[in-house]
Scaffold this active site. Sequence first.
Site, mmCIF file in Angstrom:
data_model
loop_
_atom_site.group_PDB
_atom_site.id
_atom_site.type_symbol
_atom_site.label_atom_id
_atom_site.label_comp_id
_atom_site.label_asym_id
_atom_site.label_seq_id
_atom_site.Cartn_x
_atom_site.Cartn_y
_atom_site.Cartn_z
ATOM 1 C CG ASP A 51 39.723 41.518 -16.281
ATOM 2 O OD1 ASP A 51 38.537 41.033 -15.656
ATOM 3 O OD2 ASP A 51 40.492 42.371 -15.175
ATOM 4 C CG ASP A 52 35.678 42.445 -16.388
ATOM 5 O OD1 ASP A 52 35.743 41.248 -15.685
ATOM 6 O OD2 ASP A 52 35.464 43.563 -15.849
ATOM 7 C CB CYS B 82 38.262 39.572 -11.114
ATOM 8 S SG CYS B 82 37.820 40.692 -12.417
ATOM 9 N NE ARG C 163 41.488 37.681 -12.731
ATOM 10 C CZ ARG C 163 41.943 37.973 -13.713
ATOM 11 N NH1 ARG C 163 43.121 37.798 -14.127
ATOM 12 N NH2 ARG C 163 41.116 38.780 -14.788
ATOM 13 C CE LYS D 250 41.712 41.370 -12.375
ATOM 14 N NZ LYS D 250 40.696 41.976 -12.615
ATOM 15 C CG HIS E 260 42.220 40.998 -8.469
ATOM 16 N ND1 HIS E 260 41.103 41.358 -8.828
ATOM 17 C CD2 HIS E 260 42.074 41.490 -7.355
ATOM 18 C CE1 HIS E 260 40.574 42.102 -8.056
ATOM 19 N NE2 HIS E 260 41.015 42.089 -7.152
ATOM 20 C CB SER F 139 40.690 45.352 -11.113
ATOM 21 O OG SER F 139 40.472 44.428 -10.961
ATOM 22 C CG HIS G 198 38.641 45.148 -15.429
ATOM 23 N ND1 HIS G 198 38.714 46.358 -14.750
ATOM 24 C CD2 HIS G 198 38.118 44.467 -14.551
ATOM 25 C CE1 HIS G 198 38.161 46.351 -13.269
ATOM 26 N NE2 HIS G 198 37.707 45.055 -13.177
ATOM 27 C CG ASP H 202 38.234 37.787 -15.530
ATOM 28 O OD1 ASP H 202 37.366 38.169 -16.368
ATOM 29 O OD2 ASP H 202 38.133 38.473 -14.576
ATOM 30 C CG ASN H 203 34.491 38.427 -14.709
ATOM 31 O OD1 ASN H 203 35.326 38.380 -13.965
ATOM 32 N ND2 ASN H 203 34.020 39.261 -15.565
ATOM 33 C CE LYS I 210 33.533 42.374 -12.912
ATOM 34 N NZ LYS I 210 34.787 43.307 -13.133
HETATM 35 MG MG MG Z 1 37.049 40.183 -14.589
#
Ligand code: MG
Length: 468
Positions: free
Chosen positions: A45-46, A85, A89, A142, A144, A167, A241, A293-294, A314
């Site tokens: 994540d991130d 995010c 996903r 996660k 989300h 998150s 994240h 994810d980004n 992001k």
């Molecule tokens: Mg993310």
Amino acid sequence: MLLLRIISAVSSLLGGLLLIPGATAARAASARVSRPPNVVIIFADDLGYGDLGCYGHPSIRTPNLDRMAAQGLRFTDFYAAAEVCTPSRAALLTGRYPIRSGMANDTRRVLFPNSKGGLPPAEITLAEALKTKGYATAHVGKWHLGIHEGSRPNDQGFDFSLGLPYSNDMDGRPDLPRGASGSPTPPKDGWNVALLQNGKVVEQPADQTTLTRRYTEAAVKFVREHAGAPFFLYFAHTFPHVPLFASPEFKGRSRRGIYGDTVEELDWSVGQVLESLRTAGIAENTLVVFTSDNGPWLPQRAQGGSAGLLREGKGSTWEGGMRVPGIAWWPGRIQPGVSSVPVSTMDLFPTCLALAGVPLPTGRVLDGQDIAGVLFGGATLPERPFFYYRGERLFACRLGDFKAHFSTQAGYGQPKAEKHEPPLLFNLAIDPSEKFDLAPQHPDVLEAINRAIAAHEASLERAPTQLN
Ligand code: MG
């Protein structure tokens, strides 16, 4: 003492048996014939394009991911299908741009704990599709994609689920200020996000220092228990994240501060998962994909990551927002190498369905494409466009090495998008940092991109937003 010696002798004999190459190969070969492959997707994540050793980071140590990349295929042009995010996903799990599922939103909203919507039940997730061939399915980490009936992991094809509903900076508590979200500084009463298992709260607030370890234990247990039949493991890490937490074994160990600590623990986790596949004798029948994810959350400063030489992060449709690390690993099937073929997380859906022998769902447009030829044969793909959405608005399009920006906006802190007429045009092979506008020299390229966009828009039925 004697007992210890006997145990040691027996275990080394067993270890020796397990290491007989012929036996391993025979077991793998018979597995290939008799059953479709397992699929493991590990989704950070991130995590930015520049945050791993094998993507050039100078001070974060990622030996397990570096080894995975050396043994597998490392992509230089791997894309998350959205810049934040939730839509990212949704796209990975459905093989579709989030604009088609209602999981994109123009007001920059992602799903908040008080949102009414979520991934619509009518969407077919990778887990649901693989279940039609008898796959066991697990989500760890996660989610989300919604907390209401119909959108939760167990409603979207996962037999087992352990993780956070959204998150780690979001909270179920209405008394926490909205501004608490996104800040690395904890709200007065601490972070309050719950850890759920199959929809039930098992701990609130979740002890975030233990999350990566507990996720990993659950993932390894799932692999061990399902080694005898095909499975799909969707392992969506909470970190890096913000807020950032690492276990005592990793906290303070990285030269890159707490951000590096969380990435190094994540790297450890990847090593554990790959090792569990080897130990179970199923590595040769398992496709593992690692990605993010980004891009990095740049306003978090040192608590956010790095997009390396890519521009922005992001939230934006500059390369740094959506081009991410992408590594595919399958011993004996994927040859070690580096690929510069542009691919995206949406390609995983049709690729995995083809590997499992599941027909593509009908009655819907799929945006991903089967990339087996790229993974297993070093093939290229026919030139195809990639669309960069910011929420519901198309900001940019890549075709071949060229990328046209119709609008640009920093991920955070730039209140309005800047429109470009004519669009900005960059050659990403020559200029990956998107510095030198070539639009005046290449009207033909812009025309081809405009044709690709027209065809894409003709295929669009925009679903009503699910992110209210
Ligand atoms: Mg993310």
